[in-house]
Design an enzyme around this catalytic site. Structure first.
Site: not given
Lengths: 77, 290
Positions: B89, B93, B115, B117, B147, B189, B230
């Site tokens: 990942r 990024y 998505y 903030h 969230a 996570q 959420a």
């Protein structure tokens, strides 16, 4: 005529619709000629019904891991 | 022109206000949050950034929300295809930062849409702003409803009452962190806790057992914890499950779910500092009388 995304936006931004009961929301959607998928999703609260209309595509949760960038840059490389 | 003069100018014009012309040669960057729920959370300012941008890069977690975004701008490029099972990942990024900067350098008004903030649990948005500013481009972030914000509303938690710690769950395992069980503990996570490869998108219950073992130093195993998700579409209800801490390895925990540990201890008064404050109060009172 509103399509499903228009209707979802309308529900999300209207205080009465956002917290309407399932019966009330279903009535509104039927009157607006909502798709079967959206009506089923609204009745059950299960968004997977919308896959009939939008297809199912795996979406990863962006930015899921940050720890490796915080204290030290390459702990696991 | 001074800001006050600008306002006077706009008042004379009568509304609607007309934005000043942009320097079309210079690229710029806005990173905005989409909020969590379609139709409910996108702020007017973030929407304006989206509508006025030349190109949008979208880091969203819901396919339908991404299609909603496509109605606001003709050039929406999803960042999802850069994820791949088995690929770090971290590389993904870094690629996102390069993608956005390539367009900024080409003189485009770029908007990164994430998505929730855009600056919470989000390395790329902070990094791309840092890079853009270092190269002399205008770049900033607009907050979004996260969230975390939804969690406080849906679970009725006020982080001000006894305090609230937030950690990516992996940090509790990888580093020696000090947990305060007299406040709330929010772990993000948990679904991929313990992954050191950066290339997996889920880990098994055995990894969550390690987390439980670490947490059991501060919490009893029968402590009730909350699993929370959420709402992303307004026809959904938040998912809220309450289980005992010991059961965490044996339930399914998708990556979008968050684990909350309510306090397991009462706040302990700090008598020494209270006495010191009382002495200060007395001194100030005496000084005001004299």
């Amino acid at each position: 005529m509103l399509d499903t995304i228009d209707m979802l936006e309308a529900i999300g931004s209207d205080a009465s619709l956002r917290y309407a009961s399932t019966v009330e929301l279903t009535t509104v959607l039927e009157q607006a000629k909502a798709s079967d998928a959206l009506t089923a999703a609204a009745i059950t609260g299960d968004a997977s019904h919308l896959a009939q209309e939008f297809g199912s595509r795996r979406m990863y949760d962006p930015q899921a891991t940050q720890s490796f960038f915080s204290a030290d840059q390459t702990p696991f490389s | 022109m001074l800001l006050s003069q600008n306002f006077a100018y706009y008042h004379k014009m009568n509304t609607p206000l007309v934005a000043p012309p942009k320097d079309t040669r210079q690229g710029s960057l806005a990173v905005v949050g989409m909020g969590m729920t379609l139709g409910s959370h996108l702020t007017p300012l973030s929407r304006s950034h989206i509508e006025q941008a030349d190109v949008i890069f979208a880091g969203l977690s819901d396919n339908i929300v991404e299609q909603w975004l496509q109605r606001m701008n003709a050039d929406v490029r999803s960042l999802q295809p850069y994820y791949k099972e088995g690929k770090s990942r971290r590389k993904t990024y870094e690629e996102w930062v390069d993608l956005m900067m390539t367009e900024v350098r080409a003189g485009k008004r770029v908007c990164g849409v994430f998505y929730g903030h855009p600056g919470i649990f989000a390395w790329s948005p902070h990094k791309v702003i840092e890079v853009a500013r270092a190269e002399g481009f205008q770049a900033h972030m607009e907050p979004g409803i996260s969230a975390e914000d939804c969690l406080y509303a849906d679970l009725g938690i006020d982080p001000g009452t006894v305090g609230c710690q937030h950690f990516e769950a992996g940090q509790i395992l990888f580093y020696e962190r000090r947990i305060d069980p007299s406040g709330y503990l929010v772990l993000w996570q948990v679904g991929l806790v313990g992954d050191r490869s950066l290339a997996r998108f889920t880990t098994s219950g055995a990894y969550r057992q390690v987390l439980v073992d670490v947490l059991s130093k501060d919490y009893p195993l029968d402590h009730e914890i909350i699993l929370y998700r959420a709402v992303t579409l307004p026809i959904q209800k938040p998912r809220i499950r309450r289980i005992a801490l010991r059961d965490l390895p044996f339930v399914d925990v998708p990556t979008e779910e968050t684990v909350i540990l309510p306090p397991a201890a009462t706040l302990k008064p700090n008598h020494e500092i209270r006495e010191r404050l009382a002495a200060l109060d007395k001194l100030e009172k005496e000084a005001s009388v004299a």
